[in-house]
Design a protein around this motif. Structure first.
Motif, mmCIF file in Angstrom:
data_model
loop_
_atom_site.group_PDB
_atom_site.id
_atom_site.type_symbol
_atom_site.label_atom_id
_atom_site.label_comp_id
_atom_site.label_asym_id
_atom_site.label_seq_id
_atom_site.Cartn_x
_atom_site.Cartn_y
_atom_site.Cartn_z
ATOM 1 N N THR A 55 0.850 -1.179 0.000
ATOM 2 C CA THR A 55 0.000 0.000 0.000
ATOM 3 C C THR A 55 0.890 1.234 0.000
ATOM 4 N N VAL A 56 0.701 2.073 -1.010
ATOM 5 C CA VAL A 56 1.527 3.260 -1.198
ATOM 6 C C VAL A 56 0.636 4.495 -1.119
ATOM 7 N N THR A 57 1.029 5.449 -0.290
ATOM 8 C CA THR A 57 0.329 6.731 -0.197
ATOM 9 C C THR A 57 1.269 7.839 -0.646
ATOM 10 N N ALA A 58 0.825 8.604 -1.642
ATOM 11 C CA ALA A 58 1.639 9.698 -2.182
ATOM 12 C C ALA A 58 0.722 10.722 -2.815
ATOM 13 N N GLY A 59 1.003 11.991 -2.579
ATOM 14 C CA GLY A 59 0.233 13.052 -3.206
ATOM 15 C C GLY A 59 -1.246 13.009 -2.887
ATOM 16 N N GLY A 60 -1.598 12.500 -1.717
ATOM 17 C CA GLY A 60 -3.002 12.441 -1.328
ATOM 18 C C GLY A 60 -3.766 11.265 -1.865
ATOM 19 N N ARG A 61 -3.105 10.367 -2.584
ATOM 20 C CA ARG A 61 -3.771 9.178 -3.142
ATOM 21 C C ARG A 61 -3.136 7.928 -2.596
ATOM 22 N N THR A 62 -3.960 6.908 -2.291
ATOM 23 C CA THR A 62 -3.484 5.625 -1.783
ATOM 24 C C THR A 62 -3.772 4.536 -2.804
ATOM 25 N N GLN A 63 -2.750 3.733 -3.107
ATOM 26 C CA GLN A 63 -2.873 2.608 -4.035
ATOM 27 C C GLN A 63 -2.476 1.329 -3.313
ATOM 28 N N THR A 64 -3.233 0.259 -3.552
ATOM 29 C CA THR A 64 -2.907 -1.044 -2.986
ATOM 30 C C THR A 64 -2.827 -2.071 -4.105
ATOM 31 N N ARG A 65 -1.710 -2.821 -4.119
ATOM 32 C CA ARG A 65 -1.526 -3.858 -5.145
ATOM 33 C C ARG A 65 -0.823 -5.046 -4.526
ATOM 34 N N GLU A 66 -0.942 -6.202 -5.201
ATOM 35 C CA GLU A 66 -0.286 -7.429 -4.755
ATOM 36 C C GLU A 66 0.737 -7.875 -5.782
ATOM 37 N N THR A 67 1.798 -8.516 -5.299
ATOM 38 C CA THR A 67 2.795 -9.085 -6.202
ATOM 39 C C THR A 67 2.269 -10.394 -6.766
ATOM 40 N N ARG B 195 8.058 -7.392 -10.077
ATOM 41 C CA ARG B 195 8.173 -6.111 -9.388
ATOM 42 C C ARG B 195 6.897 -5.297 -9.585
ATOM 43 N N LEU B 196 6.572 -4.472 -8.602
ATOM 44 C CA LEU B 196 5.417 -3.596 -8.709
ATOM 45 C C LEU B 196 5.875 -2.175 -9.016
ATOM 46 N N LEU B 197 5.232 -1.571 -10.003
ATOM 47 C CA LEU B 197 5.487 -0.183 -10.375
ATOM 48 C C LEU B 197 4.282 0.665 -9.983
ATOM 49 N N PHE B 198 4.519 1.671 -9.183
ATOM 50 C CA PHE B 198 3.465 2.589 -8.773
ATOM 51 C C PHE B 198 3.678 3.934 -9.456
ATOM 52 N N GLY B 199 2.725 4.347 -10.290
ATOM 53 C CA GLY B 199 2.748 5.697 -10.802
ATOM 54 C C GLY B 199 2.325 6.660 -9.705
ATOM 55 N N LEU B 200 3.045 7.765 -9.578
ATOM 56 C CA LEU B 200 2.810 8.708 -8.478
ATOM 57 C C LEU B 200 2.264 10.047 -8.951
ATOM 58 N N GLY B 201 2.012 10.194 -10.255
ATOM 59 C CA GLY B 201 1.571 11.481 -10.747
ATOM 60 C C GLY B 201 2.633 12.531 -10.513
ATOM 61 N N SER B 202 2.241 13.682 -9.986
ATOM 62 C CA SER B 202 3.178 14.775 -9.758
ATOM 63 C C SER B 202 3.916 14.678 -8.428
ATOM 64 N N ALA B 203 3.566 13.666 -7.598
ATOM 65 C CA ALA B 203 4.190 13.534 -6.280
ATOM 66 C C ALA B 203 5.654 13.139 -6.419
ATOM 67 N N VAL B 204 6.536 13.854 -5.723
ATOM 68 C CA VAL B 204 7.971 13.576 -5.803
ATOM 69 C C VAL B 204 8.430 12.680 -4.663
ATOM 70 N N ARG B 205 7.512 12.358 -3.737
ATOM 71 C CA ARG B 205 7.848 11.491 -2.613
ATOM 72 C C ARG B 205 6.686 10.550 -2.339
ATOM 73 N N VAL B 206 7.013 9.409 -1.739
ATOM 74 C CA VAL B 206 6.008 8.507 -1.176
ATOM 75 C C VAL B 206 5.917 8.802 0.308
ATOM 76 N N ASP B 207 4.737 9.172 0.764
ATOM 77 C CA ASP B 207 4.558 9.495 2.182
ATOM 78 C C ASP B 207 4.646 8.248 3.053
ATOM 79 N N ARG B 208 4.072 7.151 2.558
ATOM 80 C CA ARG B 208 4.042 5.927 3.370
ATOM 81 C C ARG B 208 3.956 4.712 2.461
ATOM 82 N N LEU B 209 4.758 3.720 2.758
ATOM 83 C CA LEU B 209 4.688 2.427 2.075
ATOM 84 C C LEU B 209 4.516 1.343 3.132
ATOM 85 N N GLU B 210 3.504 0.525 2.986
ATOM 86 C CA GLU B 210 3.266 -0.597 3.896
ATOM 87 C C GLU B 210 3.315 -1.901 3.119
ATOM 88 N N ALA B 211 4.023 -2.893 3.632
ATOM 89 C CA ALA B 211 4.112 -4.219 3.028
ATOM 90 C C ALA B 211 3.562 -5.253 4.005
#
Length: 561
Positions: A494-506, A519-535
């Protein structure tokens, strides 16, 4: 031969930065502004493979089904290599010279080296699908190949060569197998194996003779064949598997299986199985957590399409397309049928809904096979690619004519699961008619966006490189298990960046007959950082990272303190 009447259809984690080989290929500047996102680079990449269906004019049923493709790292250098399944001369062929599969090692400079000779993968046979994963947890990726008449398991040595262990492993069900998926269904750290089986066709004596209205022989409809029981194998360790189809509760269920993908759709920690069947109701095998599965496709809304009919399910993939936190499933279907999007919900029920999502506008005069979600523009919303091609090569003379070779399609998710046709982003490939079949997705050049590998029936393979024109950011994640399986399959990120949260499975199994980048690729839009990553690992371990820089690959190790 069998004869029919005329007609047809038919926490902390260890972060290792860039993976090996990616440092020289990552974007260091803004990408060029291109009119299209994808460019066909097959020739420039030195990929010369051409699929051989084994056809010799007899219209034998398997000739029309094509084959799969895989992105996987065969030699552990951090670069994705390619495998392309091939057919073979069918019995009675006047020139029975088998053609090798396509196996190419990634040089890291945008080109590949043909490596089938001496690889150990030269075994002849009529190939269908491919699944890749590390089945013995030795750090090297292995290959399982499905074939007409007998499947094979090859263990990787980590140097681009393999040894066959099929007999010792006990994973050859015989008959006509299609797609396969590795998953750790009991979470014991060892990858198990699900194998789709199609129809009871073993040799030309099992073929029917069907004729078109002009009296000429044509490929028969699948309806003349019954479905088959699929197989589930439990990994016992020591490169031995045990057929647990009966004890797992799967015996007696038959379907013309063509595609399988894995997702923990009910969020109970156990992987479940979605199976697309050809003109028989789909399967949804819900993992009960005790070694048994329950088939709930009808009860969950996944068995039939919007019209309440069993479809010609060819390909499958899973993603949360509307950002509500629940898995949605897309299925490619026959000409005349809409590609079906099954919209997930908190109740676990899927609503077949293509019309209101923009997918109802897909032309129904195309027959889809390989299909998959990819965020091609890295805006954080999963898009859809479909490889199309008919199974009957004489329908172009029908009224109205239906082309045998067809163009591929790309649909962009404009936000909240609403799609628009973006096929023009495929560049010149959007105008090339092919008999599309298997499709694999992966970032072969490690530049942070998904590329596409396509297998075409009786035609050359195609490699489409994603080259922009987006300026969005991304994060790539590779998972390496210790208590969980080493391939990291089944990890929920689960990746949270730029106010949006995405959840995916390998996972690697999806599309049609194919295996994609783990590998999982997360598009982040204009966000230059990931606020939180949970595995969340299959073992139950949870790891959390905060404030991660974008535009790089990370390696998450389960055994990190």
């Amino acid at each position: 031969m069998k004869h029919l009447q005329p007609g047809g259809r038919h926490a902390l984690v260890l972060i290792c930065g860039c993976l090996a080989g990616c440092h020289s290929n990552l974007r260091t500047a803004e990408p060029p502004q291109l009119e299209t996102a994808f460019r066909k680079v097959t020739g420039a990449a030195r990929i010369t493979f051409k699929h051989d269906s084994g056809a010799y004019g007899k219209k034998l049923y398997p000739e029309r089904m094509g084959a799969g493709a895989a992105f996987f790292d065969a030699n552990g250098d951090g670069l994705l290599d390619l495998f392309l399944v091939n057919g073979a001369p069918l019995p009675g062929h006047p020139n029975p010279k088998p053609q090798p599969a396509g196996f190419y090692l990634n040089r890291g400079d945008g080109t590949f080296r043909e490596a089938i000779s001496g690889s150990g993968l030269e075994k002849p046979g009529y190939g269908m699908g491919v699944a890749a994963a590390d089945v013995n947890n030795d750090g090297y990726e292995d290959l399982y190949l499905t074939r007409l008449g007998g499947n094979s398991l090859f263990l990787g040595r980590g140097d681009g060569t393999f040894r066959e262990v099929t007999a010792a492993a006990g994973v050859n069900p015989g008959g006509y197998s299609t797609s396969a998926a590795f998953l750790d269904y009991d979470r014991d750290g060892l990858l198990d194996l699900y194998v789709c089986r199609y129809v009871p066709w073993n040799s030309p004596k099992d073929d029917y003779v069907c004729r078109n209205p002009e009296g000429q022989k044509q490929y028969c409809s699948v309806h003349v064949y019954p479905g088959m029981e699929h197989r589930l194998y439990h990994n016992e360790g020591g490169i031995r598997f045990r057929d647990v189809t009966r004890t797992a509760g799967m015996a007696g269920r038959v379907g013309r299986g063509l595609a399988v993908t894995v997702a923990d759709y009910d969020r109970d920690g156990d992987p479940d199985l979605f199976v697309a069947n050809d003109e028989t109701p789909n399967f949804l095998w819900q993992n009960q957590g005790n070694g048994r599965f329950r088939e709930i496709a009808a009860a969950s809304g996944f068995a039939y399409n919007e019209a309440g009919l069993a479809t010609a399910g060819m390909g499958l993939d899973v993603a949360d397309v509307d950002g509500d936190g629940f898995d949605d499933v897309i299925e490619s279907d026959f000409q005349g049928q809409r590609k079906t999007l099954y919209v997930g919900s908190a109740s676990g029920f899927f609503t077949p809904n293509s019309g209101s999502k923009g997918l109802g506008d897909m032309p129904v005069n195309r027959l889809g096979f390989g299909i998959g979600f990819l965020d091609f523009d890295l805006d954080s919303w999963p898009d859809v690619f479909i490889a199309n091609g008919h199974v009957n090569d004489d329908f172009e003379r029908a009224t109205p004519p239906i082309p045998y070779a067809q163009t591929a399609q790309l649909f962009r998710n404009t936000g909240n699961g609403i799609f628009a046709d973006a096929s023009a982003q495929l560049g010149d490939y959007a105008s090339i008619r092919r008999v599309g079949r298997g499709v694999a997705f992966g970032d072969y050049d490690n530049d942070g966006d998904s590329d596409i590998l396509i297998s075409n029936n009786d035609g050359p393979a195609a490699l489409l490189r994603n080259e922009g024109p987006h300026r969005n950011h991304w994060l790539g994640v590779r998972c390496v298990g210790s208590r969980s399986n080493r391939s990291g399959l089944g990890v929920r990120l689960t990746v949270t960046a730029g106010g949006r949260t995405q959840t995916r499975e390998t996972r690697t199994a999806s599309s049609y007959l194919s295996s994609s980048d783990p590998r999982l690729l997360f598009g982040l839009g204009s966000a230059v950082r990931v606020d939180r990553l949970e595995a969340r690992w299959p073992s139950g371990k949870v790891q959390v990272l905060l404030e991660l820089a974008a535009d790089r690959y990370l390696e998450l190790r389960e055994d990190a303190p």
